[in-house]
Design a protein around this motif. Structure first.
Motif, short mmCIF file in Angstrom:
data_model
loop_
_atom_site.label_atom_id
_atom_site.label_comp_id
_atom_site.label_asym_id
_atom_site.label_seq_id
_atom_site.Cartn_x
_atom_site.Cartn_y
_atom_site.Cartn_z
N UNK A 33 0.83 -1.64 0.24
CA UNK A 33 0.19 -0.14 0.29
C UNK A 33 0.63 1.07 -0.09
N UNK A 34 1.78 1.25 0.60
CA UNK A 34 2.84 2.69 1.14
C UNK A 34 3.16 3.35 -0.54
N UNK A 35 3.48 2.05 -1.63
CA UNK A 35 3.48 2.43 -2.84
C UNK A 35 3.00 3.02 -3.83
N UNK A 36 1.60 3.34 -3.38
CA UNK A 36 0.19 3.64 -4.07
C UNK A 36 0.29 4.73 -3.32
N UNK A 37 -0.03 5.18 -1.82
CA UNK A 37 -1.20 5.57 -0.88
C UNK A 37 0.22 6.68 0.03
N UNK A 38 1.39 6.21 -0.08
CA UNK A 38 2.45 6.76 1.09
C UNK A 38 2.00 6.62 2.45
N UNK A 39 2.45 6.99 3.90
CA UNK A 39 2.81 6.68 4.51
C UNK A 39 1.03 7.87 5.26
N UNK A 40 0.73 8.39 4.99
CA UNK A 40 -0.49 9.57 5.06
C UNK A 40 -1.89 7.93 4.76
N UNK A 41 -1.91 7.66 3.24
CA UNK A 41 -2.51 6.84 3.19
C UNK A 41 -2.42 5.66 4.09
N UNK A 42 -1.59 4.80 4.72
CA UNK A 42 -1.00 4.20 5.95
C UNK A 42 -1.80 4.70 6.79
N UNK A 43 -1.89 5.75 8.02
CA UNK A 43 -2.35 6.21 8.93
C UNK A 43 -3.79 6.55 8.80
N UNK A 44 -4.21 6.34 7.83
CA UNK A 44 -5.84 6.12 7.57
C UNK A 44 -6.18 5.09 7.76
N UNK A 45 -5.64 4.44 7.02
CA UNK A 45 -5.66 3.16 7.32
C UNK A 45 -6.08 2.48 8.60
N UNK A 46 -5.16 3.41 9.52
CA UNK A 46 -4.64 2.07 11.16
C UNK A 46 -6.52 3.25 11.93
N UNK A 47 -6.64 4.30 11.36
CA UNK A 47 -8.10 4.95 12.00
C UNK A 47 -8.88 3.65 11.76
N UNK A 48 -9.55 2.79 10.03
CA UNK A 48 -10.11 2.26 9.72
C UNK A 48 -10.26 1.02 10.76
N UNK A 49 -8.68 0.53 11.13
CA UNK A 49 -8.59 -0.63 11.67
C UNK A 49 -9.33 -0.29 13.34
N UNK A 50 -8.58 0.89 13.82
CA UNK A 50 -9.70 0.97 15.39
C UNK A 50 -11.10 0.71 15.47
#
Length: 463
Positions: A162-179
């Motif tokens: 995912x990092x190569x497509x959405x970057x670190x910002x996108x990964x952090x948004x994904x973690x919010x969804x996981x919570x």
């Protein structure tokens, strides 16, 4: 007196609850782990990049987790596990969004620290212990530990992909969804269970912490989990960069991590089974520590080559996953009844303190002493841990009893739990209204059977 309905198997309630709690823990840890395989590489794009800030971005959550684990673990003893867990997941989601919006590495560090204020590890471990019998607790804690390991596997695959497509910002948004997903799983799938300990759930803070901190076996476990997570975060300050140096581009890392982790599970599970079956936990703890030392030596002291690094990752996670499964299982069995929240709070404080120290130290060592410095730092810590396992004992064993009850009103559940908890030799009481069953943990050779029968008689169908 009836014997436990399935002493060697989880009940339906235990299966449902333990699976749900493992999923909640796994989702939360997925959010924390997701940036670990990519931050050392993608962190270089921030204008304020330094190795120290990368280390802090990996381990910053550990500092706030460490500060809040004891207060929130003890709070869960008083107000209940659920409110603490839900509140912690909400705060975790907020921290994820702060990190997602950051345009500097310093901002990412702040978001990670805010993520850590959702310090729910102690409450989850304590709730897992509440909803399971002592004989089944190792299975449940092993399940949680394996879910943490699985969350590693998923994070190590998803992070680079995912990092190569959405970057670190996108990964952090994904973690919010996981919570948010974790909150839903908790509320929907974890049943309510009434638990009461023999000594009550509340002691004065000073006396409670002193007795737990000075407990010899618990102290060894706390020191061990500190070292384990210190090594883990220091490990990921350098591993992604070493893989690149060894000939693997960042985009290829996902396909290296997954088979390596699956292989580590295959090697770890026989160790786990034999340690429990033969009550040889101290011996296998030492074997796992030696595996970690071997892995760190390969990474830190041998020139980078992807083949050696894959072998090191397999060896590392074989030891890590074994310890991650056994440490919390041993903790809940050594902890005095009614103090699981507080004991787990101390344990989780040590765990996340280790994560913070490892991230910070890994960044400092890399910046000022290079890869060799990180290798020496990790090996010294692991050797110290190996030495303090001297005197370690297998977890204690208890006798488990179960009794069928008629349908109870809420006030009757409270009354019966309190009465049984006062009986000599009763260590723990769990009443599960959904099963119409009372579960007792008692001393194997020193409990008052007649007093237990007398307290239960008015609540049993055949009375």
């Amino acid at each position: 007196m009836s014997s436990p309905p399935s002493e060697h198997r989880l009940t339906s309630i235990e299966r449902r609850a333990s699976g749900a709690l493992a999923a909640v823990f796994g989702l939360r840890m997925l959010g924390l782990f997701l940036i670990m395989p990519v931050i050392a590489i993608y962190g270089r794009s921030y204008p304020d990049y330094t190795p120290v800030l990368v280390g802090l971005a990996i381990g910053a959550y550990g500092l706030t987790q460490a500060l809040l684990q004891i207060p929130l673990g003890m709070l869960s003893d008083r107000i209940g596990r659920r409110p603490v867990i839900v509140g912690g997941l909400v705060v975790f989601a907020i921290g994820s969004l702060v990190a997602a919006a950051a345009d500097t590495l310093t901002g990412v560090v702040i978001g990670r620290a805010l993520q850590g204020t959702g310090a729910i590890a102690a409450a989850i471990l304590a709730l897992a212990a509440d909803v399971t019998r002592d004989s089944q607790r190792p299975k449940v804690m092993a399940l949680i530990g394996m879910c943490i390991g699985l969350s590693f596997a998923i994070a190590l695959v998803l992070g680079p992909l995912l990092g190569q497509y959405i970057g670190l910002s996108g990964l952090f948004a994904f973690t919010a969804v996981s919570a948010v997903a974790g909150i839903l799983v908790l509320l929907i799938a974890v049943p309510e269970v009434k638990a009461r300990s023999a000594k009550g759930d509340v002691l004065p803070l000073r006396g409670e912490l002193k007795s737990l901190l000075t407990h010899g076996q618990l102290a060894r476990l706390n020191a061990g989990v500190f070292v384990l997570h210190c090594i883990l975060t220091a490990f990921f300050v350098v591993v992604p960069v070493q893989l690149v140096a060894g000939g693997l581009a960042a985009q290829q890392h996902a396909w290296l991590y997954l088979p390596a982790l699956l292989a580590s599970f295959a090697l770890m599970i026989p160790m786990l089974i034999r340690a429990e079956k033969k009550r040889q936990q101290p011996f296998y703890f030492r074997v796992a520590i030696v595996l970690l030392i071997t892995a760190v030596a390969i990474i830190g002291f041998i020139p980078a080559h992807w083949l050696y690094l894959v072998a090191a990752i397999v060896v590392f996670f074989t030891g890590f996953n074994f310890l991650e499964a056994n440490l919390p299982s041993s903790l809940t069995r050594f902890a005095p009844a009614g103090r699981k929240g507080s004991a787990s709070g101390i344990y989780a404080t040590a765990q996340f303190s280790g994560a913070f120290v490892g991230g910070l130290s890994g960044g400092l060592m890399l910046q000022y002493f290079g890869l060799m410095g990180i290798g020496i730092f990790c090996v010294v810590l692991l050797l110290c841990w190996f030495l303090i396992t001297a005197g370690m004992q297998p977890p204690p064993q208890w006798k488990n009893l179960s009794f069928t009850l008629h349908t109870l009103k809420h006030e009757q559940v409270e009354q019966l739990a309190a009465a049984l908890a006062e009986v000599n030799g009763v260590e723990e009481v769990r009443i599960v209204p959904a099963e119409q069953t009372a579960y007792l943990k008692v001393h194997k050779t020193d409990y008052n059977e007649q007093a237990i029968k007398a307290q239960l008689a008015p609540y049993q169908n055949n009375q």
